[in-house]
Design an enzyme around this catalytic site. Structure first.
Site, PDB file in Angstrom:
ATOM      1  N   LYS A 161     -12.494  -5.034 -76.598  1.00  0.00           N
ATOM      2  CA  LYS A 161     -11.175  -4.389 -77.423  1.00  0.00           C
ATOM      3  C   LYS A 161     -10.350  -5.602 -77.911  1.00  0.00           C
ATOM      4  CE  LYS A 161     -11.791   0.061 -74.926  1.00  0.00           C
ATOM      5  NZ  LYS A 161     -11.222   0.695 -73.532  1.00  0.00           N
ATOM      6  N   LEU A 186     -23.904  13.308 -80.177  1.00  0.00           N
ATOM      7  CA  LEU A 186     -23.188  14.629 -79.961  1.00  0.00           C
ATOM      8  C   LEU A 186     -22.726  14.460 -78.320  1.00  0.00           C
ATOM      9  CD1 LEU A 186     -22.052  17.089 -81.844  1.00  0.00           C
ATOM     10  CD2 LEU A 186     -24.306  18.008 -80.994  1.00  0.00           C
ATOM     11  N   GLY A 246      -8.718   4.448 -77.742  1.00  0.00           N
ATOM     12  CA  GLY A 246      -8.632   5.839 -77.836  1.00  0.00           C
ATOM     13  C   GLY A 246      -7.805   6.473 -78.822  1.00  0.00           C
ATOM     14  N   VAL A 303     -17.444  12.175 -77.326  1.00  0.00           N
ATOM     15  CA  VAL A 303     -16.648  11.822 -78.672  1.00  0.00           C
ATOM     16  C   VAL A 303     -17.119  12.634 -79.662  1.00  0.00           C
ATOM     17  CG1 VAL A 303     -15.382  10.274 -79.948  1.00  0.00           C
ATOM     18  CG2 VAL A 303     -16.324   9.637 -77.615  1.00  0.00           C
TER      19      VAL A 303
HETATM   20  N1  LIG Z   1     -15.870   8.516 -74.136  1.00  0.00           N
HETATM   21  C1  LIG Z   1     -14.749   8.007 -74.312  1.00  0.00           C
HETATM   22  O1  LIG Z   1     -13.577   8.299 -73.924  1.00  0.00           O
HETATM   23  C2  LIG Z   1     -14.976   7.101 -75.446  1.00  0.00           C
HETATM   24  C3  LIG Z   1     -13.552   6.487 -76.024  1.00  0.00           C
HETATM   25  C4  LIG Z   1     -13.434   5.250 -76.781  1.00  0.00           C
HETATM   26  C5  LIG Z   1     -15.083   4.946 -77.547  1.00  0.00           C
HETATM   27  N2  LIG Z   1     -16.065   5.478 -77.054  1.00  0.00           N
HETATM   28  C6  LIG Z   1     -17.100   5.017 -77.497  1.00  0.00           C
HETATM   29  O2  LIG Z   1     -17.882   6.087 -78.143  1.00  0.00           O
HETATM   30  C7  LIG Z   1     -19.363   5.962 -78.156  1.00  0.00           C
HETATM   31  C8  LIG Z   1     -19.748   7.183 -77.549  1.00  0.00           C
HETATM   32  O3  LIG Z   1     -19.438   7.545 -76.403  1.00  0.00           O
HETATM   33  P1  LIG Z   1     -19.483   8.796 -75.636  1.00  0.00           P
HETATM   34  O4  LIG Z   1     -18.631   8.795 -74.509  1.00  0.00           O
HETATM   35  O5  LIG Z   1     -19.479   9.992 -76.426  1.00  0.00           O
HETATM   36  O6  LIG Z   1     -21.094   8.757 -75.171  1.00  0.00           O
HETATM   37  P2  LIG Z   1     -22.031   9.908 -74.640  1.00  0.00           P
HETATM   38  O7  LIG Z   1     -21.218  11.190 -74.097  1.00  0.00           O
HETATM   39  O8  LIG Z   1     -23.142   9.339 -73.823  1.00  0.00           O
HETATM   40  O9  LIG Z   1     -22.739  10.495 -75.729  1.00  0.00           O
HETATM   41  C9  LIG Z   1     -23.707   9.752 -76.578  1.00  0.00           C
HETATM   42  C10 LIG Z   1     -24.457  10.714 -77.499  1.00  0.00           C
HETATM   43  O10 LIG Z   1     -25.399   9.575 -78.461  1.00  0.00           O
HETATM   44  C11 LIG Z   1     -26.836  10.372 -78.549  1.00  0.00           C
HETATM   45  N3  LIG Z   1     -27.545   9.219 -78.279  1.00  0.00           N
HETATM   46  C12 LIG Z   1     -27.497   8.114 -77.477  1.00  0.00           C
HETATM   47  N4  LIG Z   1     -28.386   7.256 -77.495  1.00  0.00           N
HETATM   48  C13 LIG Z   1     -29.111   7.557 -78.790  1.00  0.00           C
HETATM   49  C14 LIG Z   1     -30.334   7.185 -79.477  1.00  0.00           C
HETATM   50  N5  LIG Z   1     -30.784   5.854 -79.203  1.00  0.00           N
HETATM   51  N6  LIG Z   1     -30.768   7.865 -80.448  1.00  0.00           N
HETATM   52  C15 LIG Z   1     -30.320   9.084 -80.826  1.00  0.00           C
HETATM   53  N7  LIG Z   1     -29.260   9.629 -80.009  1.00  0.00           N
HETATM   54  C16 LIG Z   1     -28.414   8.949 -79.094  1.00  0.00           C
HETATM   55  C17 LIG Z   1     -26.856  11.227 -77.145  1.00  0.00           C
HETATM   56  O11 LIG Z   1     -27.477  12.106 -77.418  1.00  0.00           O
HETATM   57  P3  LIG Z   1     -28.145  13.352 -76.377  1.00  0.00           P
HETATM   58  O12 LIG Z   1     -26.983  14.056 -76.170  1.00  0.00           O
HETATM   59  O13 LIG Z   1     -29.294  13.887 -76.892  1.00  0.00           O
HETATM   60  O14 LIG Z   1     -28.268  12.519 -74.897  1.00  0.00           O
HETATM   61  C18 LIG Z   1     -25.429  11.598 -76.908  1.00  0.00           C
HETATM   62  O15 LIG Z   1     -25.287  12.874 -77.839  1.00  0.00           O
HETATM   63  C19 LIG Z   1     -19.491   4.770 -77.254  1.00  0.00           C
HETATM   64  O16 LIG Z   1     -19.745   3.671 -78.205  1.00  0.00           O
HETATM   65  C20 LIG Z   1     -18.237   4.414 -76.763  1.00  0.00           C
HETATM   66  O17 LIG Z   1     -17.806   3.348 -76.328  1.00  0.00           O
HETATM   67  C21 LIG Z   1     -16.074   6.248 -76.095  1.00  0.00           C
END
Ligand SMILES: NC(=O)c1ccc[n+]([C@@H]2O[C@H](COP(=O)([O-])OP(=O)(O)OC[C@H]3O[C@@H](n4cnc5c(N)ncnc54)[C@H](OP(=O)(O)O)[C@@H]3O)[C@@H](O)[C@H]2O)c1
Ligand SMILES: NC(=O)c1ccc[n+]([C@@H]2O[C@H](COP(=O)([O-])OP(=O)(O)OC[C@H]3O[C@@H](n4cnc5c(N)ncnc54)[C@H](OP(=O)(O)O)[C@@H]3O)[C@@H](O)[C@H]2O)c1
Lengths: 437, 437
Positions: free
Chosen positions: B209, B13, B138, B16
């Site tokens: 990618k 959460l 994205g 994304v």
């Molecule tokens: N950000 C972008 O623009 C983007 C674009 C394309 C793809 N992605 C991909 O989407 C994915 C998520 O990216 P994001 O930017 O949303 O990451 P993020 O903001 O760091 O969020 C990660 C979430 O996962 C939870 N989490 C992480 N490790 C965990 C674990 N071991 N057990 C349980 N919960 C866990 C975290 O919990 P807490 O909140 O409690 O810390 C957090 O809610 C990645 O694979 C990334 O490469 C991201």
């Protein structure tokens, strides 16, 4: 892999129809592999007008027919592909296929824009999809993008250059300084324009496509009679010069936009767009569609808008879609309008800035007279110009152009009617839009 | 319309994950309408690390869990969305979901590029799809485009700017003359770069990618260890100046290309591309992917490559896809590699022109020495330059750059090894590609 075949009933073996046969010959093993062995497509029957005609593709004569009833009814035909064009026979074929529960693939924007209401009703009634990726922007997968990839987006706007012929003509007028007829002649000589190029240059080909995009984005059928369409026949080098000097490029633009009150603006006309905008870089017969979704933000899809192979590429993608649904016996996955009706913003209520050209008889006071009528209407003027030759600064001029601030199009029209009544004005003013993109 | 709900198990959460919750809140009625009442999505359970954390989305506390096993096993979860990132826990979650026959949606390119072989095998074994539109570029629907819209095309090449952070950094180095560390700092301050920006700047995010795109286009799994990847850490303003003067723009480019012998070239590195090419106009954090298919011809897909809303847009599209398949009880429609293996062209056998920068000790003869080694290897030189300040034409120089004609990369590497051994050369030469596009 071992793919069992699905039979295609191909109505039309012209530019696109032949392209489909060639594409399947070339890549049907690849398609079979890529679908995990689910889809092998075979041309089972082909409808033409003239069986004897020599064609670029080799098909056994017994596969050709001149009877569409025979094509649709043939038990070896599982999917019907309509590529004959027009809105009469094509309608009958598509309707008959849907009634026979054979999925339809078509590239016919005129048919769907003019008679989509009836056809989508049949599609729903007989739970049989109509696929039409090839109908808009040739090889660019804009239909699937709007329908599937942007399904979670409210679509704010779709803005496109979706008629390659007119884009080519305008570009040649810009780069080679050609007049419209000469540029059109060139496009025809190169095979870009149709034998009858009317729909290309009068804006209606683009309008048909825009109607389909708007229906996809907003879900309700749109009456073509209510759509504001202007073509490029009135564009002259003087307009293009003026645009260039101001940092604009002239494009035939299709604009689809949702307003805060949920009404939908839909119009096609020559427009000035800023030279720095990515749509200004769409050259030659290429097409591009910019989509603005509430989640995805700004996106742009660019590619070949017509031609044998690109259009066949989209037909084949639709064929695979249709074939998978048949194989997997899924319900209808094609598009259906999902709202009975919606509100189309009357063109009078659309607002942009404008470029207006008047055909005038030069005499002292003519600019003042026109400017007075505009002022009385409350329409702001950001510039005016009367082109004369550099070596004849005092020569009489025939054209007078005005750049006008943003106002309701209805107000502009009423005001131009008044100006047209002035005796220094010789004919109907020519209006182009200046777009904020 | 009356949609019955499907439950989403949302792992993560963060940026994304929250975006997905918000997008569904905003547009789930629209999605229900657009799917003819088939699809209503509801967040059933959410996995986080810290249940107590204050978040931008409001979810009842009982929907949160810190146990992924609980998330996957929850009977109200029909589809699992993996958005935690990384390749360990994320792997376990995806694998468990597939085994439970719950379709998976993920945005995790590292996971699929590094461990896709295992996961796609599970996907096949359990006849349950993995959807991953959000993993590449994205909000741009490039996965669906390659997989579905171009299914009837042999893909000649896919060339893309698919890491927005490095594109931003290179652009700021170009327009503001910043050094790499300053430009990276700016990207971090603006929230474009990750806290650990390693994968962005070392090219591996783009490489992950590109691996996915190549697997889609050519159907076989690709070993990341065999992919040639160079990042932007070595780019310096002097390189950008030089490129600019020659009419190029420096971009981190991912290149996927099929050769006539069916081997696949796959590489990521800083590249000089002609200023007039449409990819050169991709600014800031935007992404663009150019696809060349044998039927569709040249196409380009442009949009936001990352960020909360655009990425959520792709996740939601995949969710709808997964939901429709569940509703219609179709077989697997997701992607599966369809070839056991294929040939990756060794990077030594790839050919382009090159820009090479040497760190030298200036003394008479240094250019001649380097030029001699190149000549002996049969590598043509199209230019050389040693930047000195305009007011100090005789100052000692530290950098010497060469533009080299097209040759095998392997030959270049061997030759550069020899040059590096010269005592006027102080460190490993820096090489960028000059791309013909
Ligand atoms: N950000 C972008 O623009 C983007 C674009 C394309 C793809 N992605 C991909 O989407 C994915 C998520 O990216 P994001 O930017 O949303 O990451 P993020 O903001 O760091 O969020 C990660 C979430 O996962 C939870 N989490 C992480 N490790 C965990 C674990 N071991 N057990 C349980 N919960 C866990 C975290 O919990 P807490 O909140 O409690 O810390 C957090 O809610 C990645 O694979 C990334 O490469 C991201
Ligand atoms: N051309 C493009 O680049 C392009 C791009 C996108 C969409 N489209 C659309 O695709 C459709 C086909 O275009 P096209 O360029 O392929 O047209 P075309 O070259 O004129 O071919 C039309 C074909 O249909 C056959 N045909 C026409 N009317 C018929 C009738 N009443 N009964 C039986 N056969 C009939 C013709 O038979 P004969 O060969 O025997 O005369 C011919 O084979 C149109 O709807 C067009 O708008 C075309």
């Amino acid at each position: 892999m071992n793919c069992s075949s699905l039979g295609i009933g191909l109505a039309g073996l012209g530019t696109v129809g032949s392209g489909v046969v060639l594409a399947l010959e070339r890549n049907s093993n690849l398609i079979c592999d890529r679908t995990g062995g689910q889809v092998k497509l075979e041309v089972a029957k082909v409808l033409v007008r003239d069986v004897a005609k020599v064609r670029p593709v080799n098909l056994p004569i017994e596969k050709l027919t001149t009877s569409w009833q025979e094509l649709v009814a043939d038990p070896s035909v599982d999917i019907v592909v309509e590529l004959i064009g027009g809105t009469t026979d094509a309608f009958d074929i598509v309707a008959a296929a849907l009634k026979a529960r054979k999925p339809v693939v078509t590239g016919n924007k005129a048919l769907l824009a003019e008679r989509g209401v009836e056809l989508f009703a049949l599609s729903k009634e007989h739970d049989t999809p109509i696929h039409f990726e090839a109908a808009v922007a040739g090889g660019i997968p804009i239909i699937k993008t709007v329908q599937e990839s942007f399904i979670g987006n409210r679509i704010h706007s779709i803005t496109g250059i979706i008629n390659g012929t007119s884009n080519y003509i305008l570009e040649r007028m810009t780069t080679a300084g050609l007049e419209f007829p000469a540029s059109l002649g060139e496009a025809q000589a190169l095979g870009y324009a149709e034998a009858d190029p009317a729909l290309d240059v009068n804006g209606w080909d683009a309008a048909h496509k825009a109607i389909l995009l708007a229906t996809l984005a907003y879900g309700f059928p749109i009456d073509p009679a209510k759509v504001h369409v202007a073509g490029i026949e009135q564009v002259r080098p003087i307009d293009i010069d003026f645009a260039t000097r101001l940092g604009y490029v002239v494009k035939l633009l299709a604009v689809v936009r949702e307003h805060p009150d949920c009404s939908v603006e839909l119009r096609v006309q020559p427009s000035f767009i800023p030279k720095s905008h990515i749509l200004a870089s769409v050259h030659g017969v290429f097409n591009a569609v910019a989509v603005h979704g509430d989640a995805a933000g700004e996106s742009l899809f660019y590619g070949r808008g017509a031609g044998q192979d690109p259009t066949a590429s989209s037909v084949v993608a639709d064929l695979v879609e249709a074939a998978r649904s048949l194989r997997q016996a899924t319900g209808h996955r094609g598009f259906l309008p999902y709202r009975e009706s919606g509100v189309l913003l009357p063109v009078e209520d659309t607002e942009t800035a404008y470029y207006v050209r008047f055909d005038v008889t030069d005499r002292p006071g003519v600019i003042a007279e026109v400017a007075r009528v505009l002022a009385d209407a409350g329409i702001g003027i950001s510039g005016t110009h009367s082109p004369v030759k550099p070596d004849q600064p005092d020569a009489e001029f025939l054209d007078m152009v005005f750049l006008l601030h943003t106002c309701r199009f209805g107000l502009l029209q009423d005001t131009l009617d008044k100006i047209e009544a002035l005796d220094c004005i010789n004919s109907k003013p020519v209006v182009f839009r200046i777009e904020k993109l």
